[in-house]
Design a protein around this motif. Structure first.
Motif, PDB file in Angstrom:
ATOM      1  N   GLU A  93      -3.019 -90.156 -45.223  1.00 43.89           N
ATOM      2  CA  GLU A  93      -2.658 -89.111 -44.263  1.00 43.89           C
ATOM      3  C   GLU A  93      -1.688 -89.636 -43.207  1.00 43.89           C
ATOM      4  N   ASN A  94      -1.879 -90.878 -42.782  1.00 41.03           N
ATOM      5  CA  ASN A  94      -0.978 -91.474 -41.802  1.00 41.03           C
ATOM      6  C   ASN A  94       0.436 -91.620 -42.357  1.00 41.03           C
ATOM      7  N   GLN A  95       0.558 -91.973 -43.632  1.00 39.96           N
ATOM      8  CA  GLN A  95       1.886 -92.073 -44.229  1.00 39.96           C
ATOM      9  C   GLN A  95       2.596 -90.725 -44.212  1.00 39.96           C
ATOM     10  N   LEU A  96       1.867 -89.681 -44.523  1.00 40.52           N
ATOM     11  CA  LEU A  96       2.452 -88.342 -44.495  1.00 40.52           C
ATOM     12  C   LEU A  96       2.883 -87.971 -43.075  1.00 40.52           C
ATOM     13  N   LYS A  97       2.037 -88.240 -42.107  1.00 38.91           N
ATOM     14  CA  LYS A  97       2.352 -87.898 -40.719  1.00 38.91           C
ATOM     15  C   LYS A  97       3.512 -88.730 -40.178  1.00 38.91           C
ATOM     16  N   GLN A  98       3.554 -89.998 -40.544  1.00 35.11           N
ATOM     17  CA  GLN A  98       4.640 -90.853 -40.092  1.00 35.11           C
ATOM     18  C   GLN A  98       5.983 -90.407 -40.668  1.00 35.11           C
ATOM     19  N   ALA A  99       5.954 -89.835 -41.866  1.00 29.46           N
ATOM     20  CA  ALA A  99       7.182 -89.318 -42.472  1.00 29.46           C
ATOM     21  C   ALA A  99       7.659 -88.053 -41.779  1.00 29.46           C
ATOM     22  N   GLY A 100       6.741 -87.344 -41.084  1.00 32.27           N
ATOM     23  CA  GLY A 100       7.094 -86.118 -40.391  1.00 32.27           C
ATOM     24  C   GLY A 100       6.286 -84.911 -40.806  1.00 32.27           C
ATOM     25  N   PHE A 101       5.435 -85.054 -41.827  1.00 31.08           N
ATOM     26  CA  PHE A 101       4.628 -83.935 -42.297  1.00 31.08           C
ATOM     27  C   PHE A 101       3.531 -83.584 -41.285  1.00 31.08           C
ATOM     28  N   GLU A 102       3.152 -82.321 -41.297  1.00 27.53           N
ATOM     29  CA  GLU A 102       2.077 -81.835 -40.442  1.00 27.53           C
ATOM     30  C   GLU A 102       1.070 -81.065 -41.286  1.00 27.53           C
ATOM     31  N   HIS A 103      -0.024 -80.653 -40.644  1.00 29.37           N
ATOM     32  CA  HIS A 103      -1.043 -79.834 -41.306  1.00 29.37           C
ATOM     33  C   HIS A 103      -1.499 -80.465 -42.624  1.00 29.37           C
ATOM     34  N   VAL A 104      -1.847 -81.738 -42.566  1.00 29.92           N
ATOM     35  CA  VAL A 104      -2.320 -82.441 -43.755  1.00 29.92           C
ATOM     36  C   VAL A 104      -3.737 -81.962 -44.093  1.00 29.92           C
ATOM     37  N   VAL A 105      -3.910 -81.541 -45.333  1.00 31.85           N
ATOM     38  CA  VAL A 105      -5.208 -81.034 -45.796  1.00 31.85           C
ATOM     39  C   VAL A 105      -5.602 -81.816 -47.044  1.00 31.85           C
ATOM     40  N   TYR A 157     -10.990 -89.372 -55.950  1.00 31.53           N
ATOM     41  CA  TYR A 157      -9.893 -88.517 -56.435  1.00 31.53           C
ATOM     42  C   TYR A 157      -9.758 -87.328 -55.502  1.00 31.53           C
ATOM     43  N   VAL A 158      -8.536 -87.075 -55.047  1.00 28.19           N
ATOM     44  CA  VAL A 158      -8.318 -86.063 -54.016  1.00 28.19           C
ATOM     45  C   VAL A 158      -7.137 -85.157 -54.337  1.00 28.19           C
ATOM     46  N   ILE A 159      -7.175 -83.992 -53.727  1.00 28.29           N
ATOM     47  CA  ILE A 159      -6.009 -83.115 -53.643  1.00 28.29           C
ATOM     48  C   ILE A 159      -5.532 -83.180 -52.197  1.00 28.29           C
ATOM     49  N   VAL A 160      -4.244 -83.454 -52.017  1.00 25.10           N
ATOM     50  CA  VAL A 160      -3.685 -83.574 -50.669  1.00 25.10           C
ATOM     51  C   VAL A 160      -2.442 -82.701 -50.565  1.00 25.10           C
ATOM     52  N   SER A 161      -2.355 -81.950 -49.485  1.00 27.74           N
ATOM     53  CA  SER A 161      -1.144 -81.168 -49.227  1.00 27.74           C
ATOM     54  C   SER A 161      -0.741 -81.334 -47.770  1.00 27.74           C
ATOM     55  N   ALA A 162       0.530 -81.127 -47.507  1.00 31.03           N
ATOM     56  CA  ALA A 162       1.048 -81.241 -46.148  1.00 31.03           C
ATOM     57  C   ALA A 162       2.285 -80.369 -46.036  1.00 31.03           C
ATOM     58  N   ALA A 163       2.629 -80.009 -44.813  1.00 29.60           N
ATOM     59  CA  ALA A 163       3.721 -79.058 -44.587  1.00 29.60           C
ATOM     60  C   ALA A 163       4.794 -79.656 -43.678  1.00 29.60           C
ATOM     61  N   VAL A 164       5.986 -79.101 -43.796  1.00 37.26           N
ATOM     62  CA  VAL A 164       7.103 -79.419 -42.920  1.00 37.26           C
ATOM     63  C   VAL A 164       7.353 -78.225 -42.024  1.00 37.26           C
ATOM     64  N   GLU A 165       7.337 -78.446 -40.738  1.00 33.89           N
ATOM     65  CA  GLU A 165       7.606 -77.361 -39.806  1.00 33.89           C
ATOM     66  C   GLU A 165       9.087 -77.000 -39.826  1.00 33.89           C
ATOM     67  N   SER A 166       9.395 -75.728 -39.888  1.00 41.90           N
ATOM     68  CA  SER A 166      10.784 -75.262 -39.924  1.00 41.90           C
ATOM     69  C   SER A 166      11.455 -75.456 -38.577  1.00 41.90           C
TER      70      SER A 166
END
Length: 287
Positions: free
Chosen positions: A212-224, A278-287
């Motif tokens: 999750e930290n890798q996703l957030k550090q890249a700029g992604f938000e709303h990690v689920v 084993y996980v499902i992970v999704s994350a979003a980019v804010e417009s």
């Protein structure tokens, strides 16, 4: 991209596991009564739900295998646009043929054999306003999941006029109980040996919090995230063992059966010893 001079690690061998005309090649999301193809499609549908795949989705599928999931996205979710990259030469050629045969000629022309490390250099990807990036049961094999995440963020960030920019994975992670020095050196050694044999870079196997930290550090938000280990690891092994005779006969070569058998033994060990999840992970980019 250099052509393979030795047999590919990612090939067409999963055909013997499938029913009907399937070539699925993932670990599956298992429900009572599933066969392998049904379970694999079930995992794909879980990922589609996580990213809200829909007719407005413009999809980049990284690691699409033999194309079963591509056909699913097009037929059942009626996505607007599809492109993809896949490392295997044989799988990509088959996927292109299957899409063309099904009438999806544009999509067939938009999927290519390539390495994800050059994702950001592909004009097919960077010029098409991609708003959804998918990696179904494959990102743990990438040379660097972190680079893939960073490149995907750049692609999604530059998509114009879209409020739903999403990345989604189904993926293997390190259990929190196995992080650091929480497991014995013997278990750590066995894990590292099995990862090497499975062509999974050790640096890709991280805890969910690190992921999750890798996703957030890249700029992604709303990690689920959603842990679906119970529907994946042991059920896959139970099904494989129940089909041993037919799969051995279809495989012909003992080495092919052993590849799957060793995989199930390893996953069962990792699950029971609380080493992998084993996980499902999704994350979003804010417009």
């Amino acid at each position: 991209m250099k052509q393979a001079l030795i047999p590919e690690f990612y090939d067409l061998s999963e055909r013997i596991l499938n029913s009907g005309d399937g070539y699925w090649g993932n670990l599956g999301y298992w429900q009572p009564g599933n066969d392998y193809s049904m379970a694999c499609e079930g995992l794909a549908r879980q990922l589609a739900a996580a990213v809200d795949l829909n007719p407005d989705s413009r999809v980049l599928d990284a690691g699409f295998g033999c194309g079963d999931q591509l056909l699913l996205w097009l037929r059942d979710y009626h996505i607007e646009y599809l492109c993809g990259i896949n490392y295997s030469i044989s799988q990509t050629e088959l996927a292109q043929q299957r899409l063309s045969h099904a009438g999806y000629h544009d999509a067939a022309n938009n999927i290519h054999q390539s390495d994800v490390t050059v994702l950001s250099e592909s004009t097919e990807v960077t010029t098409k306003n991609i708003n959804t990036v998918l990696a179904l049961d494959c990102a743990y094999h990438f040379p660097s999941r972190k680079k893939f995440i960073n490149d995907s963020y750049k692609i999604l960030k530059h998509a114009s006029n879209d409020d739903n920019k999403t990345i989604g994975f189904t993926d293997i992670i390190l259990a929190e109980t196995a992080a650091g020095n929480k497991i014995s050196w013997e278990k750590r050694l066995f894990l590292n040996i099995m990862l090497r044999l499975s062509q999974i870079p050790q640096h890709n196997i991280m805890t969910l919090s690190e992921y999750e930290n890798q996703l957030k550090q890249a700029g992604f938000e709303h990690v689920v995230s959603q842990d679906i280990s119970d529907q994946v690891f042991l059920p896959f092994g139970h099904w494989l063992n129940s089909q041993e005779d037919s799969i051995k006969k279809a495989a012909g070569k003992r080495s092919v059966w052993l590849k799957y058998k060793i995989t199930t033994v390893f996953l069962a060990w990792a699950y029971k010893n609380q080493v992998l999840r084993y996980v499902i992970v999704s994350a979003a980019v804010e417009s």
